[in-house]
Design a protein around this motif. Structure first.
Motif, short mmCIF file in Angstrom:
data_model
loop_
_atom_site.label_atom_id
_atom_site.label_comp_id
_atom_site.label_asym_id
_atom_site.label_seq_id
_atom_site.Cartn_x
_atom_site.Cartn_y
_atom_site.Cartn_z
N PHE A 20 0.83 -1.20 0.00
CA PHE A 20 0.00 0.00 0.00
C PHE A 20 0.87 1.25 0.00
CE2 PHE A 20 -2.40 3.30 2.31
CZ PHE A 20 -3.51 3.39 1.47
N TYR A 21 1.92 1.25 0.82
CA TYR A 21 2.82 2.39 0.88
C TYR A 21 3.52 2.59 -0.47
CZ TYR A 21 6.76 5.31 2.23
OH TYR A 21 7.69 6.30 2.30
N ALA A 22 3.99 1.50 -1.07
CA ALA A 22 4.67 1.58 -2.36
C ALA A 22 3.73 2.13 -3.43
CB ALA A 22 5.21 0.22 -2.76
N VAL A 25 3.47 5.84 -2.90
CA VAL A 25 4.71 6.49 -3.32
C VAL A 25 4.76 6.58 -4.84
CG1 VAL A 25 7.22 6.24 -3.41
CG2 VAL A 25 6.02 5.90 -1.25
N ARG A 26 4.38 5.53 -5.52
CA ARG A 26 4.38 5.51 -6.98
C ARG A 26 3.42 6.58 -7.52
NH1 ARG A 26 1.94 0.73 -8.58
NH2 ARG A 26 3.55 -0.33 -7.39
N GLU A 27 2.24 6.69 -6.91
CA GLU A 27 1.27 7.71 -7.35
C GLU A 27 1.82 9.11 -7.10
OE1 GLU A 27 -2.27 6.71 -5.19
OE2 GLU A 27 -2.76 5.03 -6.51
N ASP A 28 2.47 9.31 -5.94
CA ASP A 28 3.06 10.62 -5.65
C ASP A 28 4.17 10.95 -6.64
OD1 ASP A 28 1.35 10.91 -3.52
OD2 ASP A 28 2.84 10.40 -1.99
N LEU A 29 4.99 9.97 -6.97
CA LEU A 29 6.05 10.20 -7.95
C LEU A 29 5.50 10.52 -9.33
CD1 LEU A 29 8.67 7.46 -6.96
CD2 LEU A 29 8.86 9.94 -6.66
N THR A 30 4.40 9.87 -9.69
CA THR A 30 3.76 10.17 -10.98
C THR A 30 3.25 11.60 -11.00
OG1 THR A 30 3.12 7.85 -11.22
CG2 THR A 30 1.93 9.46 -12.55
N LYS A 31 2.65 12.05 -9.90
CA LYS A 31 2.16 13.43 -9.82
C LYS A 31 3.32 14.42 -9.91
CE LYS A 31 -1.92 12.32 -7.10
NZ LYS A 31 -2.54 12.39 -5.76
#
Length: 73
Positions: A20-22, A25-31
């Motif tokens: 869930f954390y990963a 993090v992936r969604e935040d990095l995409t943004k």
């Protein structure tokens, strides 16, 4: 037997939490990546506008010089 069941349960919970954390993090990095692309696009547009502005200023100087030469004749 109960200890191994508890260990398996805790391992599953930790694995789910890490997943869930990963994902977050992936969604935040995409943004962040999308925002950086927007910043790059804006920078390129500003550079193009600056270049265009300088070209217009140079052309205006030439026109003024031409007008001055015509008046002097």
């Amino acid at each position: 037997m109960e200890i191994s069941w508890i260990i398996n349960l805790l391992t599953g919970i930790v694995t789910a939490m890490v997943g869930f954390y990963a994902k977050n993090v992936r969604e935040d990095l995409t943004k962040v990546q999308e925002q950086l692309v927007n910043v790059q696009i804006n920078y390129v547009h500003k550079e193009e506008l600056h270049t265009f502005r300088n070209e217009v200023i140079d052309l205006l100087k030439e026109v003024r010089q031409d007008i001055k030469e015509i008046k002097d004749k």
